[in-house]
Every structure is written in C-alpha cells, then in structure tokens.
Design an enzyme around this catalytic site. Sequence first.
Site, PDB file in Angstrom:
ATOM      1  N   ASN A  96      23.640   7.617  75.640  1.00  0.00           N
ATOM      2  CA  ASN A  96      24.186   7.748  76.989  1.00  0.00           C
ATOM      3  C   ASN A  96      25.473   8.561  76.998  1.00  0.00           C
ATOM      4  OD1 ASN A  96      22.085   6.099  77.585  1.00  0.00           O
ATOM      5  ND2 ASN A  96      23.308   4.242  77.832  1.00  0.00           N
ATOM      6  N   HIS A 113      24.533  12.224  72.293  1.00  0.00           N
ATOM      7  CA  HIS A 113      24.286  13.260  73.304  1.00  0.00           C
ATOM      8  C   HIS A 113      25.575  13.662  74.009  1.00  0.00           C
ATOM      9  CE1 HIS A 113      19.751  12.092  73.492  1.00  0.00           C
ATOM     10  NE2 HIS A 113      20.048  12.858  72.475  1.00  0.00           N
ATOM     11  N   CYS A 127      35.888  29.526  69.237  1.00  0.00           N
ATOM     12  CA  CYS A 127      37.129  28.924  69.729  1.00  0.00           C
ATOM     13  C   CYS A 127      37.186  27.440  69.380  1.00  0.00           C
ATOM     14  CB  CYS A 127      37.280  29.123  71.235  1.00  0.00           C
ATOM     15  SG  CYS A 127      38.712  28.278  71.921  1.00  0.00           S
ATOM     16  N   SER A 188      13.307   4.857  75.968  1.00  0.00           N
ATOM     17  CA  SER A 188      11.868   5.095  75.950  1.00  0.00           C
ATOM     18  C   SER A 188      11.451   5.725  74.625  1.00  0.00           C
ATOM     19  CB  SER A 188      11.486   6.023  77.103  1.00  0.00           C
ATOM     20  OG  SER A 188      12.117   7.272  76.927  1.00  0.00           O
ATOM     21  N   ALA A 232      17.808  -5.873  80.238  1.00  0.00           N
ATOM     22  CA  ALA A 232      18.724  -6.125  79.118  1.00  0.00           C
ATOM     23  C   ALA A 232      19.900  -7.011  79.532  1.00  0.00           C
ATOM     24  CB  ALA A 232      19.222  -4.801  78.543  1.00  0.00           C
TER      25      ALA A 232
HETATM   26  P1  OAD Z   1      14.656   6.988  79.478  1.00  0.00           P
HETATM   27  O1  OAD Z   1      14.877   7.146  80.938  1.00  0.00           O
HETATM   28  O2  OAD Z   1      13.679   7.886  78.823  1.00  0.00           O
HETATM   29  O3  OAD Z   1      14.195   5.510  79.175  1.00  0.00           O
HETATM   30  C1  OAD Z   1      14.853   4.391  79.712  1.00  0.00           C
HETATM   31  C2  OAD Z   1      14.275   3.145  79.107  1.00  0.00           C
HETATM   32  O4  OAD Z   1      15.014   2.031  79.578  1.00  0.00           O
HETATM   33  C3  OAD Z   1      12.812   2.908  79.481  1.00  0.00           C
HETATM   34  O5  OAD Z   1      12.111   2.479  78.308  1.00  0.00           O
HETATM   35  C4  OAD Z   1      12.893   1.786  80.498  1.00  0.00           C
HETATM   36  O6  OAD Z   1      11.760   0.927  80.481  1.00  0.00           O
HETATM   37  C5  OAD Z   1      14.122   1.040  80.030  1.00  0.00           C
HETATM   38  N1  OAD Z   1      14.814   0.271  81.065  1.00  0.00           N
HETATM   39  C6  OAD Z   1      14.987   0.554  82.381  1.00  0.00           C
HETATM   40  N2  OAD Z   1      15.712  -0.379  82.988  1.00  0.00           N
HETATM   41  C7  OAD Z   1      16.011  -1.315  82.040  1.00  0.00           C
HETATM   42  C8  OAD Z   1      16.741  -2.536  82.040  1.00  0.00           C
HETATM   43  N3  OAD Z   1      17.315  -3.012  83.144  1.00  0.00           N
HETATM   44  N4  OAD Z   1      16.847  -3.226  80.872  1.00  0.00           N
HETATM   45  C9  OAD Z   1      16.267  -2.747  79.743  1.00  0.00           C
HETATM   46  N5  OAD Z   1      15.576  -1.607  79.681  1.00  0.00           N
HETATM   47  C10 OAD Z   1      15.448  -0.895  80.808  1.00  0.00           C
HETATM   48  O7  OAD Z   1      16.115   7.084  78.793  1.00  0.00           O
HETATM   49  P2  OAD Z   1      16.490   7.367  77.261  1.00  0.00           P
HETATM   50  O8  OAD Z   1      15.461   6.798  76.337  1.00  0.00           O
HETATM   51  O9  OAD Z   1      17.888   6.934  77.091  1.00  0.00           O
HETATM   52  O10 OAD Z   1      18.976  13.266  76.683  1.00  0.00           O
HETATM   53  O11 OAD Z   1      16.414   8.939  77.223  1.00  0.00           O
HETATM   54  C11 OAD Z   1      16.757   9.586  76.044  1.00  0.00           C
HETATM   55  C12 OAD Z   1      17.311  10.967  76.321  1.00  0.00           C
HETATM   56  O12 OAD Z   1      16.373  11.718  77.089  1.00  0.00           O
HETATM   57  C13 OAD Z   1      18.545  10.971  77.179  1.00  0.00           C
HETATM   58  O13 OAD Z   1      19.732  10.701  76.452  1.00  0.00           O
HETATM   59  C14 OAD Z   1      18.554  12.370  77.725  1.00  0.00           C
HETATM   60  C15 OAD Z   1      17.092  12.560  78.033  1.00  0.00           C
HETATM   61  O14 OAD Z   1      16.620  13.842  77.847  1.00  0.00           O
HETATM   62  C16 OAD Z   1      19.828  14.274  76.959  1.00  0.00           C
HETATM   63  O15 OAD Z   1      20.293  14.454  78.063  1.00  0.00           O
HETATM   64  C17 OAD Z   1      20.187  15.156  75.801  1.00  0.00           C
HETATM   65 ZN    ZN Z   2      38.318  28.713  74.070  1.00  0.00          ZN
END
Ligand code: OAD
Ligand code: ZN
Length: 250
Positions: A96, A113, A127, A188, A232
């Site tokens: 995050n 990230h 730079c 995810s 969570a």
């Molecule tokens: P995702 O949006 O892909 O996944 C979110 C996960 O959290 C899913 O598995 C949901 O089921 C779960 N979820 C949602 N609400 C929840 C809750 N209240 N309690 C527990 N779980 C819950 O997000 P990330 O896996 O973090 O990268 O995505 C990974 C990366 O993909 C991000 O950091 C971003 C994106 O591209 C960059 O920006 C470089």
């Molecule tokens: Zn600079």
Amino acid sequence: MGESIINILIFTGAGISADSGIPTFRDSNGLWENHKVEDVASPQGFERDPNLVWNFYKQRFNNVQNCEPNASHYAVTKLQKWCEDNGHACHIITQNIDNLHERSGSQNVMHIHGTITAFNCNNKWSCGFKTSENLYEQYAEDLIPECPKCGQYMRPSVVWFGEQLAINFDTITTLAEQCDVCIIIGTSAQVQPAASIPVHASYNNAKIFEFNLDQAFHLMDNRKYSFQAGKACETLPRFVEEFINKEKYK
Ligand code: OAD
Ligand code: ZN
C-alpha cells in the site's frame, strides 16, 4: 518462557485499508478512479500529462488524510510491539502507498510500491533528489513542483507500471524465507512478489496465515496454512490477541 525467538513477517495489501474506506484495486470500479492505469501510473503517462498525474495523487493523498487507521492496522502494531517487548522479530511489508500503518504506530514499514507521502525528482537516475516535505501543498494547476537540485519535475514516490519495486525483490524473498510465521492480509496476490511470498515462507516451514475476503492462495499444505475469511478489521485483532496469549503462556 521466551527460549526461542519467533520471526514474524506481515505482508499487507489494499484489503487492510479497505475497512478505513480506501478503495482496493480489483474489487471495485474505484480502481484508478476511472482513469486509465497507463495515464496515472506509468512514466509515459507522467511525460504526457504531469498535471493529470499530480491531480490524481493529490486527490488520493487528501482521501488518505481523511481516513483513519482501522482495527487491523492497530492489531499489526500491537503484534509488532509485542515482538519488540519480547525479543522476537517482526517485519512489516506493505504494497500500500497510504500511511495508515505508520499512523497506527507501526515502525519501519517497508513500502514496496512506494509511498504517497514522499517525492522524488523525475530525473531519478542522474539526480536522485528526494523529499518528504508535503509537495501537494505547493502543487497548483500548471505549477508542478520542481527539483531544487536540477529543475526537473518532482513526482510522488510511488512505483508505476514498468518500474522496479521500491524494495529489492531479494530482500523480500529473504525475509519470507527466514520467517517462522507469515501473516498475509488483504491482497489478491495478482502481482509479484505477493504471489510468491507463501512459497518462500514454506521453504522455511513457516506457518502461514491468510486474512482475506476470498482465499488468494491455493495448493498450500494445510498443516502449515490457515485461511481466515472475513473483514480483516474483525478477524485480525482476534487472531493477534490469541497469538500473543498463546505464545506468552506456552
Ligand atoms: P487488490 O485490490 O488486488 O486486492 C485486495 C484484496 O483485499 C482482495 O483479495 C480482497 O478480497 C481483499 N479485501 C477487500 N476488503 C477486505 C477486507 N475488509 N478485509 C480483508 N480483505 C479484504 O489489492 P492488492 O492485492 O493490494 O500496485 O494489489 C496489489 C497491487 O496491485 C497494488 O499495490 C497496486 C496494484 O497494481 C501498484 O500500484 C504498483
Ligand atoms: Zn533533480
């Protein structure tokens, strides 16, 4: 008591901040707030329209500042503090870019990230100027903050598509290979290194706990893997209480 050191790795994704009101990436159409990903999260998009990108992150920053850490961020902090007080190790890695882990009191959080609260010169290689001063306050339409060293545009220190992780991949997999307990929250696991964290943790025979709405990891050895379904903010505080009590009195 306390004979053996426990090495804990906590790995978090957007799901841990969902309970604070920050949209996740893949669950909602809030994804990139109706922008094309390549427009707001790629070096090419920044070259094309730096104003759009600055506006986008300024809005996201304001949104984050209006949100509060939730019970699961505090549970992570509690576990880290317990580790510190009892001579155990606890590393926190997050995908995050928000600052909710820090605002709940967690220390040394590794943002693979990047983070929305820091900035670097767009001329990264020659730079390298960085700052944590709040440049969103300086930003106004068509007045993009410039690097005090070289005059190039500054940009938020977030990792965009096609860019390297902010923390070395080997550092992350090594932490996973060294842990005894691997706690994975709200991801995810669609992108690396998330997808391979449990694989590396299982090389060390670690116990793996996943907290998620839907199970993201499959084909795990069930004796070493536990999935806790639900929000969570409800499941994690309970787990941390139980973990601390069990370990304390074992
Ligand atoms: P995702 O949006 O892909 O996944 C979110 C996960 O959290 C899913 O598995 C949901 O089921 C779960 N979820 C949602 N609400 C929840 C809750 N209240 N309690 C527990 N779980 C819950 O997000 P990330 O896996 O973090 O990268 O995505 C990974 C990366 O993909 C991000 O950091 C971003 C994106 O591209 C960059 O920006 C470089
Ligand atoms: Zn600079």
